[in-house]
Design an enzyme around this catalytic site. Sequence first.
Site, PDB file in Angstrom:
ATOM      1  N   LYS A 124      10.225  12.168  -6.083  1.00 13.08           N
ATOM      2  CA  LYS A 124       9.607  13.049  -5.089  1.00 13.08           C
ATOM      3  C   LYS A 124       9.769  14.507  -5.465  1.00 13.08           C
ATOM      4  CE  LYS A 124       9.364  10.223  -0.934  1.00 13.08           C
ATOM      5  NZ  LYS A 124       9.655  10.132   0.507  1.00 13.08           N
ATOM      6  N   LYS A 206       2.678   1.309  -7.192  1.00 12.47           N
ATOM      7  CA  LYS A 206       2.774   0.748  -5.857  1.00 12.47           C
ATOM      8  C   LYS A 206       1.663   1.308  -4.958  1.00 12.47           C
ATOM      9  CE  LYS A 206       5.733   1.351  -1.945  1.00 12.47           C
ATOM     10  NZ  LYS A 206       6.951   1.832  -1.337  1.00 12.47           N
ATOM     11  N   LYS A 209       0.930   4.932   0.936  1.00  5.36           N
ATOM     12  CA  LYS A 209       0.093   5.448   2.025  1.00  5.36           C
ATOM     13  C   LYS A 209      -0.302   6.898   1.812  1.00  5.36           C
ATOM     14  CE  LYS A 209       3.992   5.456   5.474  1.00  5.36           C
ATOM     15  NZ  LYS A 209       5.102   5.370   4.590  1.00  5.36           N
TER      16      LYS A 209
END
Length: 341
Positions: A124, A206, A209
Amino acid sequence: MDQTLKEGQIEERKKRIFSGVQPSGNLTIGNYLGAIRNWTFLQDAYDCIYCVVNEHAITVRQNPADLRRQTYETLAVYIAAGLDVSKNVLFIQSHVPAHAELAWVLNCYTMFGELSRMTQFKDKSAKHSDNINAGLFDYPVLMAADILLYQADLVPVGIDQKQHVELCRDIAVRFNQIYPDTFTIPEPYLSKTGKKIMSLQDPARKMSKSDENENATVRILDSKDTILRKFKRAVTDSGSGIVYSEDKPGISNLMSIYSAFTGKDYPEIEAEFAGSGYGDFKMAVGETCADALAPVRQRFDELMKDKGYLESVAKQGAETASRIASRTLSKVYRKVGFVTF
Ligand code: TRP
């Protein structure tokens, strides 16, 4: 089964489960198949607490109006997916101040080096290099507080969160060594069904969202047309044939989605689609997915029209959660030597 307890018999405590989903972005079939739907299978055997973790969500910038809406949407998806509000405690993290309070204490029992090793932090911070804030670094400690406050035995998470649950265990063990019998040591609970769902556009990644590519993710609340279109555009592999194998990551991902929705295993699916082309298979997966999600979406739409009801669920959940959480927090405050009245 005879529910009455015989004299001298001790009532067996159900194991407690805690998990949470961030209200950032729109929930995908990855969240549904990998997490929320599995939770509905646990609601009778376990004592379950599920949180909408909005405090975690602000570790990356959020639009306030979107965050507010998505917080209610996440709660509505929990219910629409089949979590019975009378069997599960459903609540919003920021309604229970004990999460932030315990996180502070746990900060002082977590090492800088440990947090530096978290792969999600590394990922991140690479992705949000303009905003590597202290909250992003501290994220796993807040998550540990979430879990430990409720003395959870099991934490259903995807494989990407396993490292955070392991850190939570390390923190709890360390704390218990200094102050015995404070926390239950939780275990990650990785679901056997529902493999990790990958992006439809890049099966090496992956399904996320927050993916910017619309076609990469199928949302729980997408319309049937949208779902069919996204599956039609799904990336497949060279060659042909519906076969589950490592060198066919695209088809294998579609097969695992189909398997999760239908309960069929890979050999069954291979037999069902023997001789079919990629196009036909993609359409079949799309249809199955859209049909399975239709009732969830319908229930969701009804719930979102009834804010009063959602608020009442959140309020009741927060009350129950607070009761449990404040017991743990008081114990921790006493143990570390905070003055109490
Ligand atoms: N970090 C988790 C995720 O992004 C969400 C989460 C926050 C969580 N607190 C938790 C999951 C506690 C399990 C238990 O998926």
